[in-house]
Write an enzyme that holds these catalytic residues in place. Structure first.
Site, mmCIF file in Angstrom:
data_model
loop_
_atom_site.group_PDB
_atom_site.id
_atom_site.type_symbol
_atom_site.label_atom_id
_atom_site.label_comp_id
_atom_site.label_asym_id
_atom_site.label_seq_id
_atom_site.Cartn_x
_atom_site.Cartn_y
_atom_site.Cartn_z
ATOM 1 N N SER A 90 0.803 -0.970 0.011
ATOM 2 C CA SER A 90 0.150 -0.145 -0.013
ATOM 3 C C SER A 90 0.836 1.303 0.056
ATOM 4 O O SER A 90 1.702 1.540 -1.013
ATOM 5 C CB SER A 90 -1.069 -0.121 1.117
ATOM 6 N N ASP A 191 -9.672 -5.787 -3.977
ATOM 7 C CA ASP A 191 -9.354 -4.755 -2.884
ATOM 8 C C ASP A 191 -10.331 -3.609 -2.983
ATOM 9 O O ASP A 191 -10.568 -3.029 -4.177
ATOM 10 C CB ASP A 191 -7.881 -4.430 -3.495
ATOM 11 N N HIS A 221 -7.402 -5.918 1.165
ATOM 12 C CA HIS A 221 -6.282 -4.933 0.915
ATOM 13 C C HIS A 221 -4.838 -5.347 1.293
ATOM 14 O O HIS A 221 -3.971 -5.328 0.551
ATOM 15 C CB HIS A 221 -6.753 -3.687 1.152
#
Length: 251
Positions: A90, A191, A221
């Site tokens: 991320s 996601d 995610h």
């Protein structure tokens, strides 16, 4: 926060720099780090500035502070290894790409990588940050029901930190053409935090001649902890092996 500590696993001349996500901790990268260490690699899991303590600390930091944490880990690993692969989740993936735009790396693994955040409410952020300091998180999107019990992160987003994240992603989009190292994106089609158009955008705009996406069919995610994490780990291992070449121990 107990369990939020950075980690280091000594190994061979191939270094893996593990970078956690926004409001997260190194714990979400630790199982991947342990996996890579069992295959002989030297692993450094960094703790980003303002993370792993309190949201009060995080709201005082800038994206440059987060990157400085990455750079510290990079320098530590560079001094001990001959090949180096940043592996980020991320925000960590975005920081890994930023690192590759300005420093020598042998390949980048960008997991659940964001290019932008699309939320119409964000237009009011420059004003709202003065009145609302923290935004409570919604329910997690883990498919493995056991993960929320062991996942470690802040329960809120500091609004000032959201603004820093937006500024950083805008900066990153402007330098994608500078990235020349091989890049592998690993992303879940389901996601909900960072939709699949994000890695597609990044893939189309980075300057690397070798770039591809491995799609995970079923995961939330945080793909390093969720139900398909084994697929993610193996994708990372295959990529590193392909781009590290034979080391002294393999000749």
């Amino acid at each position: 926060m107990k369990g939020a500590e950075p980690f280091f696993f000594p190994g061979n001349e191939i270094g893996c720099l593990l970078i956690h996500g926004f409001t997260g901790t190194p714990k979400e990268m630790r199982e991947l780090g342990e996996f890579l260490a069992t295959h002989g690699f030297t692993v450094n899991g960094v703790l980003l500035a303002g993370h792993g303590t309190s949201p009060l600390d995080m709201e005082k930091t800038s994206w440059q502070d987060w990157f400085e944490s990455v750079l510290d880990g990079y320098r530590q690993l560079k001094a001990k290894t001959q090949k180096l692969f940043p592996i980020g989740l991320s925000l960590g993936a975005a920081l890994a790409l930023h690192l590759a735009a300005h420093y020598q790396v042998d390949g980048v693994l960008a997991l659940s990588a964001p290019a932008f955040i699309k939320d119409p409410r964000l237009i009011f952020l420059p004003i709202l940050k003065h009145f609302i300091r923290f935004v409570k998180k919604g329910p997690p999107d883990f498919l493995d029901p056991s993960v929320p019990q062991r996942h470690l992160d802040y329960p809120v987003y500091p609004t000032k930190s959201i603004e820093q994240l937006l500024k950083f992603l805008a900066h990153l989009r402007g330098e994608l053409s500078l990235i020349k190292a091989p890049v592998l994106f690993v992303h879940s089609r389901t996601d909900k935090s960072v939709p699949p158009e994000n890695p597609i955008y990044l893939l189309e705009h980075i300057g690397s001649s070798e770039k591809s996406i491995v799609w995970i069919e079923r995961s939330g995610h945080v793909i390093t902890e969720d139900i398909a994490r084994g697929e993610v780990f193996n994708a990372c291992l295959d990529f590193i092996r392909r781009h590290s070449g034979p080391g002294p121990s393999e000749l």
